[in-house]
Motif scaffolding. Structure first.
Motif, PDB file in Angstrom:
ATOM      1  N   ILE A   1     -10.089  24.120 114.838  1.00 27.42           N
ATOM      2  CA  ILE A   1     -11.176  23.289 114.326  1.00 27.42           C
ATOM      3  C   ILE A   1     -11.281  23.325 112.813  1.00 27.42           C
ATOM      4  O   ILE A   1     -12.030  22.576 112.244  1.00 27.42           O
ATOM      5  N   GLN A   2     -10.534  24.204 112.153  1.00 29.80           N
ATOM      6  CA  GLN A   2     -10.564  24.180 110.698  1.00 29.80           C
ATOM      7  C   GLN A   2      -9.184  23.811 110.175  1.00 29.80           C
ATOM      8  O   GLN A   2      -8.179  24.357 110.625  1.00 29.80           O
TER       9      GLN A   2
ATOM     10  N   MET B   1      -8.564  30.395 114.037  1.00 28.64           N
ATOM     11  CA  MET B   1      -9.649  29.535 114.525  1.00 28.64           C
ATOM     12  C   MET B   1      -9.088  28.471 115.447  1.00 28.64           C
ATOM     13  O   MET B   1      -8.034  27.927 115.192  1.00 28.64           O
TER      14      MET B   1
ATOM     15  N   LEU C   1     -13.810  20.831 109.116  1.00 24.87           N
ATOM     16  CA  LEU C   1     -14.046  21.394 110.450  1.00 24.87           C
ATOM     17  C   LEU C   1     -14.183  20.223 111.420  1.00 24.87           C
ATOM     18  O   LEU C   1     -14.884  19.263 111.137  1.00 24.87           O
TER      19      LEU C   1
END
Lengths: 301, 257
Positions: free
Chosen positions: B4-5, B1, B92
């Motif tokens: 963002i995580q 990802m 997130l």
């Protein structure tokens, strides 16, 4: 390890997908390589004309679940094909396009447009739409479900999957009607009609008054429905309802689903589908299974 | 990802006063990326209760730490208030459209905040310390206890004016009592964050006086990524998601039904 699944003529590299309406903006938060790990992508339902959706509040959180009444906000089929579809195709994942319409003719018209657009793996019919001149939804009537599926099958270049509503007395009757009308697969289940009330304001917590309940709260009912239906139909089922992890997904597969979809939990953990896939593979390895068909419908009856 | 995580360690939880808490996360990458008005979406429970993440605007981002500022009023924020140093939180972020930075010709920056809505303006004032504009904060709260200690803003050369509903601090009444501090000029830019009636009053005032500005909106949120379309609000451009199209919107685009 064989984990590919066929629905009609479509082949999906693995059994894990996402429920329609729960996986927008995939290209923004998944890396390109990560998206490719999905068995299929199912974007939000598209209708013939653009729909602006319902006024707020569109969602509310409930115990282990949520109620939503989004109102199928979407740009309409033409704009979807022009703007969104090319980006989805570029993801390199089999696409199942979910459509809904207010009449059999509109369903057919949309399918013809999708035939022309090309590049799909399958079409999913969201039958939780009003059955004209009746109080019920199409998915609540075996006859209406059969009518739509038959008309769509006559024209579709792609396999057709009927998405069933759980808001019925006997979901197997609707499933059998869809199968008999030529459906290549079933998606089950859609949300349960529900409501939640703000006791301070004595108002519904949903702008549309009622909405559809999804999430882990509904999972046991969805598993039961998939299990009953799998015992009676021959076509593959995409099972969904509150899947958060591989254990949840395995329940659906063991109950008889050939594929599984993560829905509401994508909103909590957008990586959940990938975790689910890894967990299914780990389970198969641990149980010395080499073909996912050893798992599907393996419940002791 | 795409970055963002992340799972971050709680670096500290501070009780600011009777009402508010500050929670700091050890998150250097996040601290570097976050812009004023953006939020982080925190998974507050390891289980299914509550199910959704909770969005918090970032209050401060210094020394590799990201801080949020909150009032534990609901299921989610109460769980956060029970965090301990060293706990791990799945986050997130940073998410959403940030406030735009004031252009060089802006001569007065006006922050208008209600209650916990002051949070993004601390980070904002940190990031525009060098901007030559005069900076004021018009801050409304229920009572003195609800007004956040404003000395940090003073350090950033932000002149703060306070209004409280019960008159226990500053001017009695709503934050609109302080609108007289706003220069009615095209070189003024308003940034607002707070309860919806307050934002409606700000938008009406800006429209009447021809002032430019932005406001950060709130709505019940599920995904935080623009996927579920659950947090959509009506705007002059049709329905837009608070989490992805916002939370910051141009004042003139907002519709208050």
């Amino acid at each position: 390890m064989k984990i590919a699944i066929n629905i009609g003529t479509a082949v999906f590299p693995n059994p894990v997908t996402v429920a329609s309406g729960t996986f927008g903006h995939a290209e923004e938060f998944y890396g390109q390589e990560e998206v490719k790990k999905l068995g299929a992508l199912v974007p939000k339902t598209v209708t013939l004309n653009a729909q602006q959706g319902n006024p707020p509040k569109r969602i509310c959180e409930t115990p282990a679940g949520m109620i939503n009444a989004i109102g199928i906000e979407n740009p309409g089929i033409d704009r979807f094909i022009d703007v969104k579809l090319p980006r989805l195709k570029a993801a390199g994942v089999p696409l199942i396009i979910s459509i809904s319409a207010h009449s059999e003719d509109d369903f057919v018209l949309m399918v013809e447009k999708l035939n022309e657009a090309g590049g799909l793996s399958a079409i999913e019919l969201n039958l939780s739409c009003p059955n004209l001149q009746k109080k019920e939804l199409v998915a609540q009537s075996a006859e209406a479900t059969s009518g739509v599926v038959r008309r769509v099958k006559n024209v579709s270049h792609y396999p057709v999957i009927a998405k069933l509503s759980p808001n019925v007395t006997d979901i197997t009757a609707i499933a059998l009607a869809a199968e008999e009308a030529g459906a290549d697969g079933l998606s089950m289940v859609n949300t349960f009609m529900a409501m939640a009330i703000d006791i301070r304001k004595r108002r519904s917590r949903i702008g549309n008054f009622t909405g559809g309940l999804s999430g882990p709260a509904i999972r046991p009912i969805a598993v039961r429905m998939v299990c009953e239906t799998a015992a009676r139909v021959k076509i593959p089922i995409i099972g969904m309802g509150g899947i958060t992890n591989a254990d949840d997904a395995l329940e659906f597969l063991i109950a008889g689903a050939s594929m599984v979809a993560v829905g509401t939990y994508n909103f909590v953990d957008p990586r959940a589908p990938l975790t689910v896939l890894e967990g299914i593979k780990a389970y198969m390895r641990a149980h010395r299974m080499t073909d996912i068909r050893e798992l599907i419908g393996s419940i002791e009856r | 990802m795409k970055n963002i995580q992340g799972v971050y360690k709680v670096a500290g939880l501070t009780r600011v006063n009777d009402i508010y808490y500050r929670l700091a996360l050890e998150a250097p990458e996040l601290a570097r990326l976050v812009k004023p008005g953006q939020f982080i979406h925190i998974k507050v429970s390891a289980g299914l209760e509550p199910l959704f993440r909770r969005p918090f605007s970032v209050y401060r981002a210094v020394g590799g730490k990201v801080e949020i500022f909150f009032e534990p009023v609901g299921k989610g924020s109460r769980l956060l208030a029970g965090c301990k140093k060293g706990d791990l939180l799945d986050v997130l972020g940073p998410l959403g459209r940030p406030f735009s930075l004031p252009s060089r010709d802006v001569r007065q920056v006006v922050f208008i905040a209600g209650g916990v809505g002051v949070a993004p303006f601390m980070l904002f004032s940190d990031q525009i310390v060098k901007h030559k504009a005069a900076k004021v904060l018009l801050y409304g709260g229920r009572s003195k206890a609800h007004t956040f200690p404003l000395n940090e803003f003073k350090k950033n050369a932000v002149k703060a004016f306070v209004a409280t509903d019960d008159g226990s601090a500053g001017v009695p009444g709503r934050v609109s009592e302080l609108f007289g501090r706003i220069d009615i000029a095209p070189t003024t830019f308003i940034y607002a964050c707070g309860p919806r009636p307050m934002l409606a009053a700000v938008a009406a005032f800006a429209r009447e006086k021809g002032l430019k500005g932005e406001a950060s909106m709130e709505e019940v949120m599920a995904c935080g990524l623009g996927a579920c379309l659950g947090c959509s609000i009506p705007t002059s451009q049709g329905y837009q998601t608070v989490c992805h199209d916002g939370p910051v919107f141009d004042l003139q685009d907002l519709v208050f039904p």
